[in-house]
Design an enzyme around this catalytic site. Structure first.
Site, PDB file in Angstrom:
ATOM      1  N   ARG A  80       0.844  -1.195   0.000  1.00 15.54           N
ATOM      2  CA  ARG A  80       0.000   0.000   0.000  1.00 15.54           C
ATOM      3  C   ARG A  80       0.879   1.246   0.000  1.00 15.54           C
ATOM      4  NH1 ARG A  80      -1.849   0.781   4.320  1.00 15.54           N
ATOM      5  NH2 ARG A  80      -1.307  -1.051   5.532  1.00 15.54           N
ATOM      6  N   TYR A 209      -1.389  -3.418  -6.863  1.00 15.50           N
ATOM      7  CA  TYR A 209      -1.269  -4.098  -5.568  1.00 15.50           C
ATOM      8  C   TYR A 209      -2.624  -4.148  -4.849  1.00 15.50           C
ATOM      9  CZ  TYR A 209      -0.437  -5.127  -0.753  1.00 15.50           C
ATOM     10  OH  TYR A 209      -0.538  -5.703   0.489  1.00 15.50           O
ATOM     11  N   LYS A 218      -9.712  -2.208   1.333  1.00 20.21           N
ATOM     12  CA  LYS A 218      -9.370  -1.056   2.186  1.00 20.21           C
ATOM     13  C   LYS A 218     -10.140   0.193   1.766  1.00 20.21           C
ATOM     14  CE  LYS A 218      -6.406  -3.564   4.301  1.00 20.21           C
ATOM     15  NZ  LYS A 218      -6.701  -4.037   5.640  1.00 20.21           N
ATOM     16  N   HIS A 238     -10.950  -2.237  11.248  1.00 20.73           N
ATOM     17  CA  HIS A 238      -9.860  -3.103  10.768  1.00 20.73           C
ATOM     18  C   HIS A 238      -9.678  -4.240  11.777  1.00 20.73           C
ATOM     19  CE1 HIS A 238      -5.362  -3.257   9.364  1.00 20.73           C
ATOM     20  NE2 HIS A 238      -6.117  -4.068   8.641  1.00 20.73           N
ATOM     21  N   SER A 260      -1.675  -3.749  10.181  1.00 24.23           N
ATOM     22  CA  SER A 260      -1.386  -4.693   9.094  1.00 24.23           C
ATOM     23  C   SER A 260      -0.167  -5.558   9.422  1.00 24.23           C
ATOM     24  CB  SER A 260      -1.093  -3.916   7.815  1.00 24.23           C
ATOM     25  OG  SER A 260      -2.116  -2.986   7.588  1.00 24.23           O
ATOM     26  N   CYS A 262       0.313  -7.904  11.583  1.00 23.77           N
ATOM     27  CA  CYS A 262       0.600  -8.147  13.009  1.00 23.77           C
ATOM     28  C   CYS A 262      -0.122  -9.402  13.492  1.00 23.77           C
ATOM     29  CB  CYS A 262       0.177  -6.955  13.859  1.00 23.77           C
ATOM     30  SG  CYS A 262       1.267  -5.544  13.706  1.00 23.77           S
ATOM     31  N   ASP A 287      -9.843  -9.664   8.637  1.00 23.58           N
ATOM     32  CA  ASP A 287      -9.266  -8.329   8.396  1.00 23.58           C
ATOM     33  C   ASP A 287     -10.226  -7.168   8.665  1.00 23.58           C
ATOM     34  OD1 ASP A 287      -7.036  -6.743   7.538  1.00 23.58           O
ATOM     35  OD2 ASP A 287      -8.002  -6.439   5.607  1.00 23.58           O
ATOM     36  N   ARG A 376       1.731 -12.281  -0.902  1.00 25.01           N
ATOM     37  CA  ARG A 376       0.361 -12.523  -0.429  1.00 25.01           C
ATOM     38  C   ARG A 376      -0.253 -13.776  -1.038  1.00 25.01           C
ATOM     39  NH1 ARG A 376      -2.117  -8.594   3.167  1.00 25.01           N
ATOM     40  NH2 ARG A 376      -0.462  -7.083   3.480  1.00 25.01           N
TER      41      ARG A 376
HETATM   42  C1  OXD Z   1      -3.370  -4.578   5.162  1.00 21.50           C
HETATM   43  C2  OXD Z   1      -3.994  -5.763   4.529  1.00 21.50           C
HETATM   44  O1  OXD Z   1      -2.460  -3.968   4.565  1.00 21.50           O
HETATM   45  O2  OXD Z   1      -4.903  -6.333   5.141  1.00 21.50           O
HETATM   46  O3  OXD Z   1      -3.802  -4.219   6.258  1.00 21.50           O
HETATM   47  O4  OXD Z   1      -3.619  -6.125   3.399  1.00 21.50           O
HETATM   48 MN    MN Z   2      -5.498  -5.309   6.937  1.00 23.91          MN
END
Ligand code: OXD
Ligand code: MN
Length: 592
Positions: A80, A209, A218, A238, A260, A262, A287, A376
């Site tokens: 991002r 991306y 998002k 989130h 993100s 974590c 998420d 990913r």
């Molecule tokens: C983030 C994702 O960047 O979930 O938070 O991809």
């Molecule tokens: Mn996320």
């Protein structure tokens, strides 16, 4: 108004407003062809076929990874781009110091220039999608227009796309989020992700991306939805959503917000340790959670997504058995490495040897990791062995506890409980975490990330905290609020807590608290478990580590509170008085 399914109608005839918008974008972008996405399996297979033929996708070993494909992005387009992401409200203050802002007219003008003629020679895909179960009153729809077939197949896995979504748009009175996306030339200097919350619109250019291009995620489900949620009286967060069934047979749902990369996906798919028999874990979402006050005064959550876009490195049978099994078929991989046998490979796997790195070069450790740290997987949630049957239900699941957390070497203990909802809002607003590879920029830098929403809140954080406080007032039985830190380290830099499946020990304490049974000790920052309140059977944790994990250092916390006050000052007079007063109360308790 309900309408009968219109499977005989061409998609372009189902909603006049969608068709008119598509026609205007067609005029602007001048594509060679227009493809309306039906959302069928045959269509998915045919798009995969096209992408494989052009080399944009590579088929992986079909014996070990059936129906799995690899995409490699442009090396400058792997995460991002928060510095190029804007919230374009009429008044700058409505976007707040937490967002980059541009005036809507200026942003539209810039984007119009970029989009003009940008799809010449390309196909324009129209992707109607529904965020949330098709029959849930809490779901909201959108239409993404893109010139990327890779985006179309990812959206097919991540959301409910096609004809049923378009029919729902008609039932919603033609209300939908308009998302326009083009990969452009993938030039980082001609890249912008613009949000127009007042118009329910998104314009994204120059990146393929996921977080920048899969607009349902998002851009819609967090930035636009958070704004919409405020006007409609709910919350877009989130957060993962996980169901926990205790050996007593009680099931509770927890929603947890972490920045993100974590460990949200790992927590959502947690496998109980062998020493905790009888526990069962069900994933509702990994998420994003949309949270609504329900008719009974509890908070209900739906997962607006239908698939996972997860970080691959670190996924293995010990960290996340379900994810490891889930991504062995029907999965799209982006930016992982390959073995000589054409299997995907990433750091953290204890089998296989990388032969080709994520950029397609022969693997050489001198070039850095074999898989990109933000590589990913995209996979349908139905592939998750622990997928909750409730995840497709229209009512959502009642939330017993909300958990906030960050990645912090020190200060924050393993877990603490907020005194009440208003204190919980301060706890959420105070989240700080070390940055990760999910966004472009330096990793490992500590930053404030309130409610893990710093990159995702579509309006001024001060107004957002007010909205949180107001939402609490509408709940007769608000969830309890917690803060956790799985990432605390000792003086040598070693993690003190094993994490992963053992995190259930902390969640189990929370559920005991929710049931009115769990013990605790009052501290200045909130309530902490005493060592005997945690189920640590079968865990080899040194006593000193446990003591450190459950310690609250008043000197460090006084600094923390001061830092928080400085942070809040940036929001000026819009800060809700109740939040200021929670901080003053914390300062007073720390001064005692
Ligand atoms: C983030 C994702 O960047 O979930 O938070 O991809
Ligand atoms: Mn996320």
């Amino acid at each position: 108004m309900a309408t009968a399914p219109q499977s005989f109608l061409p998609l372009s005839k189902i909603s006049r407003s969608v068709a008119e918008w598509v026609a205007s974008i067609q005029t602007l972008t001048q594509p060679e062809a227009v493809h309306w996405c039906e959302g069928s399996d045959a269509e998915y297979t045919s798009l995969i076929g096209e992408l494989t033929a052009t080399g944009e996708l590579q088929k992986l070993n079909s014996e070990s990874f059936p129906n799995c494909f690899l995409a490699r992005s442009h090396p400058s387009d792997v995460a991002r781009v928060e510095h190029l992401t804007f919230v374009c409200t009429t008044q700058r203050e409505d976007a707040g110091p937490n967002n980059h802002w541009m005036a809507p007219a200026e942003a539209h003008a810039r984007m119009r220039e970029l989009f003009t003629g940008c799809m010449k020679g390309r196909t324009l895909y129209v992707i109607p999608y529904c965020m949330g179960p098709l029959d849930s009153p809490y779901s909201r729809c959108g239409v993404e227009i893109t010139d990327s077939a890779y985006v179309a197949i990812n959206m097919a896995l991540m959301t409910r796309i096609g004809r049923p979504a378009l029919e729902r748009i008609v039932r919603d009175g033609d209300k939908f989020v308009k998302g326009l996306h083009s990969v452009g030339e993938l030039d980082p200097n001609r890249r912008f992700i613009m949000h127009f919350p007042e118009e329910l619109a998104i314009e994204s250019f120059g990146s393929g991306y996921g977080g920048n291009a899969l607009l349902g995620k998002k851009c819609h489900a967090l930035r636009i939805a958070s704004y919409q949620a405020r006007t409609e009286g709910w919350l877009a967060e989130h957060m993962l959503i996980v169901g926990l069934q205790s050996p007593r047979g009680e099931t509770h749902y927890i929603a947890a917000a972490f920045p993100s990369a974590c460990g949200k996906t790992n927590l959502a798919m947690l496998i109980p340790p062998e020493s905790m028999p009888g526990w069962k874990v069900f994933t509702v979402g990994d998420d994003i959670a949309w949270l609504h006050p329900g008719p009974d005064g509890r908070l209900y959550a739906i997962n607006p997504e239908a698939g996972y876009f997860g970080v691959v490195p670190g996924t293995n049978p010990d960290t996340n058995r379900n994810a490891y099994d889930m991504i062995r078929r029907d999965t799209l991989f982006t930016n992982v490495a390959l073995t000589a046998g054409n299997d995907p490979w990433w750091e953290g796997l204890d089998s296989g040897i990388p032969a080709i790195d994520w950029q397609g070069r022969p693997y050489d450790p001198k070039n850095g990791p074999a898989a990109h740290p933000n590589s990913r997987f995209t996979v349908s949630a139905k592939r998750n062995p622990g997928y909750s049957p409730e995840a497709d239900g229209p009512r959502g699941v009642p939330i017993s506890a909300i958990v906030f957390g960050g990645r912090r070497r020190g200060v924050a203990p393993l877990v603490y409980e907020a005194r009440d909802w208003a204190h919980g809002v301060l706890v959420g607003a105070s989240v700080a975490s070390e940055t990760t590879a999910a966004a472009v920029g330096e990793s490992g830098v500590l930053r404030r990330d309130p409610m893990a929403m710093k990159p995702f809140c579509g309006y001024n954080f001060a107004d957002y905290w007010s909205h949180w406080l107001e939402t609490g007032k509408k709940l007769k039985a608000p969830p309890r609020v917690y803060h956790v830190n799985w990432f605390r380290r000792d003086a040598q830099g070693k993690f003190l807590w094993p994490g992963f499946g053992d995190n259930l020990r902390v969640l189990a304490w929370m559920l005991e608290r929710c049931a009115g049974r769990g013990g605790m000790v009052e501290t200045a920052i909130g309530q902490l478990p005493r060592p005997q309140d945690l189920d640590l059977r079968g865990l080899d944790l040194p006593k000193a580590a446990l003591e450190e994990l459950l310690s609250v250092d008043h000197d460090l916390w006084r600094k923390e509170a001061l830092d928080m006050r400085t942070y809040l000052d940036a929001y000026g007079t819009r800060i809700p008085a109740a939040l200021q007063s929670e901080l003053s109360k914390l300062e007073a308790r720390l001064a005692e």
